[in-house]
Design a protein around this motif. Structure first.
Motif, short mmCIF file in Angstrom:
data_model
loop_
_atom_site.label_atom_id
_atom_site.label_comp_id
_atom_site.label_asym_id
_atom_site.label_seq_id
_atom_site.Cartn_x
_atom_site.Cartn_y
_atom_site.Cartn_z
N PRO A 60 0.79 -1.23 0.00
CA PRO A 60 0.00 0.00 0.00
C PRO A 60 0.82 1.27 0.00
CG PRO A 60 -0.09 -1.08 2.15
CD PRO A 60 0.57 -2.04 1.22
N MET A 61 1.88 1.32 0.81
CA MET A 61 2.68 2.53 0.89
C MET A 61 3.39 2.80 -0.43
SD MET A 61 2.06 3.76 3.81
CE MET A 61 3.30 5.04 3.88
N ALA A 62 3.95 1.74 -1.02
CA ALA A 62 4.70 1.90 -2.27
C ALA A 62 3.78 2.32 -3.41
CB ALA A 62 5.42 0.61 -2.61
N LEU A 63 2.63 1.63 -3.55
CA LEU A 63 1.74 1.92 -4.66
C LEU A 63 1.07 3.29 -4.50
CD1 LEU A 63 0.19 -1.63 -5.14
CD2 LEU A 63 1.66 -0.41 -6.75
N ALA A 64 0.72 3.65 -3.27
CA ALA A 64 0.15 4.97 -3.03
C ALA A 64 1.17 6.06 -3.34
CB ALA A 64 -0.34 5.09 -1.59
N ALA A 65 2.42 5.85 -2.89
CA ALA A 65 3.47 6.84 -3.15
C ALA A 65 3.74 6.98 -4.65
CB ALA A 65 4.76 6.43 -2.42
N LEU A 66 3.75 5.87 -5.37
CA LEU A 66 3.98 5.92 -6.81
C LEU A 66 2.86 6.67 -7.52
CD1 LEU A 66 5.29 2.29 -7.42
CD2 LEU A 66 6.60 4.40 -7.67
N PHE A 67 1.63 6.42 -7.08
CA PHE A 67 0.50 7.12 -7.70
C PHE A 67 0.59 8.62 -7.42
CE2 PHE A 67 -3.87 8.78 -7.48
CZ PHE A 67 -4.28 8.50 -8.77
N PHE A 68 0.90 8.99 -6.18
CA PHE A 68 1.03 10.41 -5.84
C PHE A 68 2.15 11.06 -6.63
CE2 PHE A 68 -0.73 9.25 -1.40
CZ PHE A 68 -2.02 9.29 -1.90
N ALA A 79 -10.75 17.34 8.32
CA ALA A 79 -11.74 16.40 7.80
C ALA A 79 -11.73 16.38 6.28
CB ALA A 79 -13.13 16.76 8.31
N ALA A 80 -11.62 17.57 5.66
CA ALA A 80 -11.54 17.64 4.20
C ALA A 80 -10.29 16.97 3.68
CB ALA A 80 -11.58 19.10 3.75
N GLY A 81 -9.19 17.08 4.43
CA GLY A 81 -7.95 16.43 4.05
C GLY A 81 -8.08 14.91 4.06
N ILE A 82 -8.81 14.40 5.04
CA ILE A 82 -9.03 12.95 5.12
C ILE A 82 -9.83 12.47 3.92
CG2 ILE A 82 -10.18 11.12 6.42
CD1 ILE A 82 -9.50 12.60 8.98
N MET A 83 -10.86 13.23 3.56
CA MET A 83 -11.67 12.85 2.41
C MET A 83 -10.86 12.87 1.12
SD MET A 83 -15.40 14.60 3.18
CE MET A 83 -16.12 13.67 1.81
N MET A 84 -9.99 13.87 0.97
CA MET A 84 -9.14 13.94 -0.22
C MET A 84 -8.16 12.78 -0.26
SD MET A 84 -8.32 15.42 -3.01
CE MET A 84 -9.20 16.99 -2.90
N ALA A 85 -7.57 12.45 0.90
CA ALA A 85 -6.63 11.33 0.94
C ALA A 85 -7.32 10.01 0.61
CB ALA A 85 -5.99 11.25 2.33
N ALA A 86 -8.54 9.83 1.10
CA ALA A 86 -9.29 8.61 0.80
C ALA A 86 -9.59 8.51 -0.68
CB ALA A 86 -10.59 8.59 1.61
N ALA A 87 -9.94 9.64 -1.30
CA ALA A 87 -10.22 9.64 -2.74
C ALA A 87 -8.98 9.30 -3.54
CB ALA A 87 -10.76 11.01 -3.16
N MET A 88 -7.83 9.80 -3.12
CA MET A 88 -6.58 9.51 -3.83
C MET A 88 -6.20 8.04 -3.68
SD MET A 88 -5.47 12.21 -5.42
CE MET A 88 -3.70 12.07 -5.61
N LEU A 89 -6.41 7.48 -2.49
CA LEU A 89 -6.11 6.06 -2.28
C LEU A 89 -6.99 5.18 -3.15
CD1 LEU A 89 -5.55 5.87 1.59
CD2 LEU A 89 -3.82 5.64 -0.21
N LEU A 90 -8.27 5.53 -3.24
CA LEU A 90 -9.18 4.77 -4.10
C LEU A 90 -8.77 4.87 -5.56
CD1 LEU A 90 -12.67 5.52 -2.53
CD2 LEU A 90 -11.51 3.32 -2.60
N ALA A 91 -8.34 6.06 -5.97
CA ALA A 91 -7.88 6.23 -7.35
C ALA A 91 -6.65 5.37 -7.61
CB ALA A 91 -7.58 7.71 -7.62
N ALA A 92 -5.75 5.30 -6.62
CA ALA A 92 -4.57 4.45 -6.77
C ALA A 92 -4.95 2.98 -6.90
CB ALA A 92 -3.63 4.65 -5.57
N MET A 93 -5.94 2.55 -6.13
CA MET A 93 -6.42 1.17 -6.23
C MET A 93 -7.03 0.91 -7.61
SD MET A 93 -8.26 0.48 -2.56
CE MET A 93 -7.55 1.15 -1.06
N PHE A 94 -7.78 1.89 -8.10
CA PHE A 94 -8.39 1.74 -9.42
C PHE A 94 -7.32 1.53 -10.49
CE2 PHE A 94 -9.64 3.69 -13.44
CZ PHE A 94 -10.78 2.96 -13.74
#
Length: 266
Positions: free
Chosen positions: A26-34, A227-242
């Motif tokens: 998760p850390m590697a793939l999320a970092a690569l996507f970011f 709270a907005a930052g958490i929502m943005m981070a969750a959206a980015m993680l989901l995009a990375a999974m996609f």
């Protein structure tokens, strides 16, 4: 290269495999996507050609996530060097990827240009970040018509480029042929991709609902900004999974050319 036809239920399997592959690293793939998204954002700052250059990088970023997911499923740790996969595969493939990126940029800008014929370019300005989205503008019929036209035109464009980076990289297919084979594979496996799309929409909606409820309860304690930052981070993680799941659609639609993709059964 042989095209495979898969049943509709395979679409759910692609979603599950993408999520499973992501959580292996998760850390590697999320970092690569970011990092890939950051590179595209930086590219937009280049004078005159910035937006087009950022768009041209998307096929390479998609390929990077495909290669990273393949390495994760094989038990390897994907390093940032996968971001350069498109540029390290050989001179011919590099040229093909550059052409593919240029074609995507032209196609996307063409979609935006056609939408501008409907509303005078208001949707294009908002989408490209050159104008804010107001309530009055969002309710404007011409703006809505331009938005729906852009969405309708972008669907075939995305299907053209869905498998193209993988076909260029693993199968060494020239760009134009890669686009043709990509959309044929998507159309021939229409129901699997339909299930895949709706399944991801459900994942995004359900996760968004859960995160919204959680952040709503914690907003008073953590603050609205956090709270907005958490929502943005969750959206980015989901995009990375996609994007991680894309390689599994490629694996099942085409005969694997080597062990890098064939071993994704894990």
């Amino acid at each position: 290269m042989k095209l495979h036809l898969v049943p509709a239920r395979t679409g759910l399997q692609w979603v599950r495999l993408g999520i499973r592959a992501f959580w292996r690293q998760p850390m590697a793939l999320a970092a690569l996507f970011f990092m890939a998204m950051a590179a595209m954002s930086i590219a937009t700052m280049v004078p005159l050609i910035g937006p087009a250059l950022a768009l041209a990088l998307l096929p390479s970023a998609t390929l990077a996530m495909m290669v990273a997911a393949a390495e994760a499923m094989q038990g390897h740790f994907p390093t940032p060097t996968v971001l350069l996969a498109a540029f390290r595969a050989g001179r011919e493939q590099l040229r093909h990827m550059l052409v593919l990126g240029a074609l995507y940029a032209v196609g996307f800008l063409g979609v935006i240009a056609l939408s501008a014929l409907v509303d005078g370019g208001q949707f294009a300005k908002v989408y490209l970040g050159n104008a804010p989205l107001s309530r009055e503008l969002a309710e404007d019929p011409s703006f809505q018509a331009a938005m729906w036209l852009a969405m309708a035109l972008y669907l075939p464009l995305s299907l053209l480029f869905w498998h193209a980076p993988g076909l260029v990289y693993w199968h060494r297919v020239p760009p134009v042929k890669a686009l043709f084979f990509s959309i044929v594979a998507c159309v021939r496996n229409f129901w699997a991709f339909t299930v895949f799309g709706f399944a991801w929409m459900a994942v995004f909606a359900l996760t968004g609902l859960v995160v919204a409820l959680a952040t709503g309860l914690l907003a008073g304690v953590l603050g609205a900004g956090f709270a907005a930052g958490i929502m943005m981070a969750a959206a980015m993680l989901l995009a990375a999974m996609f994007f991680t799941s894309v390689v599994f659609t490629f694996r099942d639609c085409f005969e694997p050319p080597d062990s890098a993709v064939a071993s994704l059964q894990g």
